[in-house]
Scaffold this active site. Structure first.
Site, PDB file in Angstrom:
ATOM      1  N   ASP A 250      -8.170  -7.310   0.891  1.00  0.00           N
ATOM      2  CA  ASP A 250      -7.267  -7.194   2.041  1.00  0.00           C
ATOM      3  C   ASP A 250      -7.861  -6.813   3.528  1.00  0.00           C
ATOM      4  O   ASP A 250      -8.693  -5.760   3.298  1.00  0.00           O
ATOM      5  CB  ASP A 250      -5.929  -6.394   1.854  1.00  0.00           C
TER       6      ASP A 250
ATOM      7  N   CYS B 262     -12.106 -27.245   9.400  1.00  0.00           N
ATOM      8  CA  CYS B 262     -11.056 -26.519   9.180  1.00  0.00           C
ATOM      9  C   CYS B 262      -9.761 -27.559   9.302  1.00  0.00           C
ATOM     10  O   CYS B 262      -9.476 -28.114  10.288  1.00  0.00           O
ATOM     11  CB  CYS B 262     -10.900 -25.537   9.992  1.00  0.00           C
TER      12      CYS B 262
ATOM     13  N   CYS C 145      -7.167 -26.266  14.702  1.00  0.00           N
ATOM     14  CA  CYS C 145      -8.569 -26.992  14.800  1.00  0.00           C
ATOM     15  C   CYS C 145      -8.035 -28.569  14.461  1.00  0.00           C
ATOM     16  O   CYS C 145      -8.675 -29.514  15.014  1.00  0.00           O
ATOM     17  CB  CYS C 145      -9.286 -26.519  13.320  1.00  0.00           C
TER      18      CYS C 145
ATOM     19  N   HIS D  51      -6.006 -19.477  12.417  1.00  0.00           N
ATOM     20  CA  HIS D  51      -7.145 -20.118  12.239  1.00  0.00           C
ATOM     21  C   HIS D  51      -8.035 -19.031  11.369  1.00  0.00           C
ATOM     22  O   HIS D  51      -8.886 -19.482  10.287  1.00  0.00           O
ATOM     23  CB  HIS D  51      -8.086 -20.638  13.169  1.00  0.00           C
TER      24      HIS D  51
ATOM     25  N   CYS E 296      -6.457 -25.969   9.913  1.00  0.00           N
ATOM     26  CA  CYS E 296      -5.639 -25.444  10.557  1.00  0.00           C
ATOM     27  C   CYS E 296      -5.011 -25.992  11.400  1.00  0.00           C
ATOM     28  O   CYS E 296      -5.479 -26.740  12.203  1.00  0.00           O
ATOM     29  CB  CYS E 296      -5.883 -23.852  10.498  1.00  0.00           C
TER      30      CYS E 296
ATOM     31  N   ASP F  85       0.783  -1.314   0.167  1.00  0.00           N
ATOM     32  CA  ASP F  85      -0.043  -0.042  -0.031  1.00  0.00           C
ATOM     33  C   ASP F  85       0.974   1.186   0.091  1.00  0.00           C
ATOM     34  O   ASP F  85       2.102   1.152   0.679  1.00  0.00           O
ATOM     35  CB  ASP F  85      -0.783   0.135   1.170  1.00  0.00           C
TER      36      ASP F  85
END
Length: 372
Positions: A265, A303, A308, A334, A305, A92
């Protein structure tokens, strides 16, 4: 080098999926980009980002200019090598800080004078300097320096901000000389439809590799965001990626994709994670709550991740209540995984021809609740 290939369309909405090519690899769209303001996604390693399915990471020009400085980054071999991330990156320009640090800056036609929040020194940021800093940092996509007005701005103030944004864009285009970087322009205009349309036409006229819609998520009602997206996307080139800045909730992303948006984003997943809040099934769960104390089931059984697959809700509750850094990292990771899975699911639905069935309620009943 920065071709954007659209591979599938939804027949009932404006949703499309595709591939944006960059020097550091392809970005499949629609795509959520985790925010790594200071060349780090807070609490998350690059290896964890890769495992989560991250394709593109965002950093901030203004903050990297303050610390460590773009020359330090360049001496390390550029932003990718500096942070150990070898995939696509976007920086940015610092234009958002014109809004977020409004009490520390002064805006005129030349640019913005900031007072550094770190040490109080004066920083003169012009479109040329913002562009030069980004060329030195070396991200794949760089953003034009713009003026992002607050929601409370008057129409005359927004007119002035648009005029500066368009003039500054021309100066950024003239200053940008790296062929291995894509410069994106930014559409402004606040919540004034005619100013948004004028800005879209002005920015599109530069024929840049991509265009962003900025100046949203700055305090306006959510329905205004939806209206801006519906009004502006049809005015942007169909063969370039469209990037909605600062938006990262499933509801808003789904509505934006249904109206032809490709990239997003937001700091939301890590900000929530640092406060012990997890995104589960379209809801936000505060893991400090006592109801999780003796709950030994996975946070989200669908999930993959680490939070999890390796731990229980009770363990995460314990970590958060104990203020252990591991808990904040696991929940942040997560949340990032959740949003990446969500954009991937939208892409798959577009390819399968089921997007209008699976995601149309988001567009019809805005804002909507979703139990994905």
């Amino acid at each position: 080098m920065f071709d954007f290939e659209i591979s599938a369309h939804c027949s009932n909405t404006q949703a499309r999926c595709g591939c944006f090519h960059t020097p550091h690899g392809p970005v499949q769209t629609p795509q959520f980009m985790p925010v790594g303001t200071l060349a780090t996604v807070k609490g998350i390693s690059t290896e964890q980002l890769i495992h989560a399915g991250t394709q593109m990471v965002l950093s901030n020009t203004y903050h990297l200019h303050l610390q460590p400085g773009e020359n330090i980054v360049a001496s390390a071999g550029g932003l990718h090598r500096f942070m150990g991330w070898h995939g696509p990156m976007l920086t940015d320009s610092g234009g958002f800080q014109v809004f977020s640090l409004g009490n520390l800056n002064t805006v005129d036609e030349r640019g913005v004078i900031f007072q550094s929040p770190r040490d109080g020194r004066t920083i003169h940021m012009t479109p040329e300097q913002a562009t030069t800093i980004q060329m030195t940092l070396g991200a794949d996509v760089v953003m034009a320096f713009d003026q992002c007005p607050p929601y409370s701005a008057t129409e005359n103030d927004v007119i002035d901000a648009c005029r500066r944004t368009h003039a500054w864009l021309e100066r950024c285009v003239n200053a940008h000389t790296r062929n291995d970087q894509a410069l994106f322009g930014i559409v402004q205009g606040g919540c004034f439809p005619h100013l948004r349309r004028d800005s879209a036409h002005a920015v599109a006229a530069f024929n840049l590799p991509g265009i962003a819609i900025g100046g949203v998520s700055v305090g306006e009602p959510v329905n205004d965001i939806h209206r801006i997206i519906r009004d502006i996307n049809p005015l942007l080139p169909i063969d370039r990626p469209r990037y909605l800045m600062g938006v990262g909730t499933p509801c808003e992303m789904a509505i934006a994709v249904a109206n032809g948006t490709d990239m997003f984003d937001c700091v939301l997943p890590t900000r929530l994670g640092r406060h012990g809040t997890a995104l589960v099934g379209g809801e936000r769960w505060n893991l400090r709550n006592a109801r999780f104390r003796n709950d030994h089931t996975p946070l989200d059984s669908s999930c993959s991740c680490p939070a999890c697959t390796n731990h229980s809700r009770a363990y995460l509750h314990h970590l958060i209540r104990s203020e252990e850094l591991l808990g904040l990292t696991l929940v942040s990771l997560h949340n990032i995984t959740h949003l990446l899975r969500f954009t991937s699911a939208m892409a798959q639905a577009i390819q399968d021809g089921s997007f209008s069935e699976d995601f149309a309620p988001w567009q019809r009943n805005s804002p909507a609740h979703h139990t994905w």
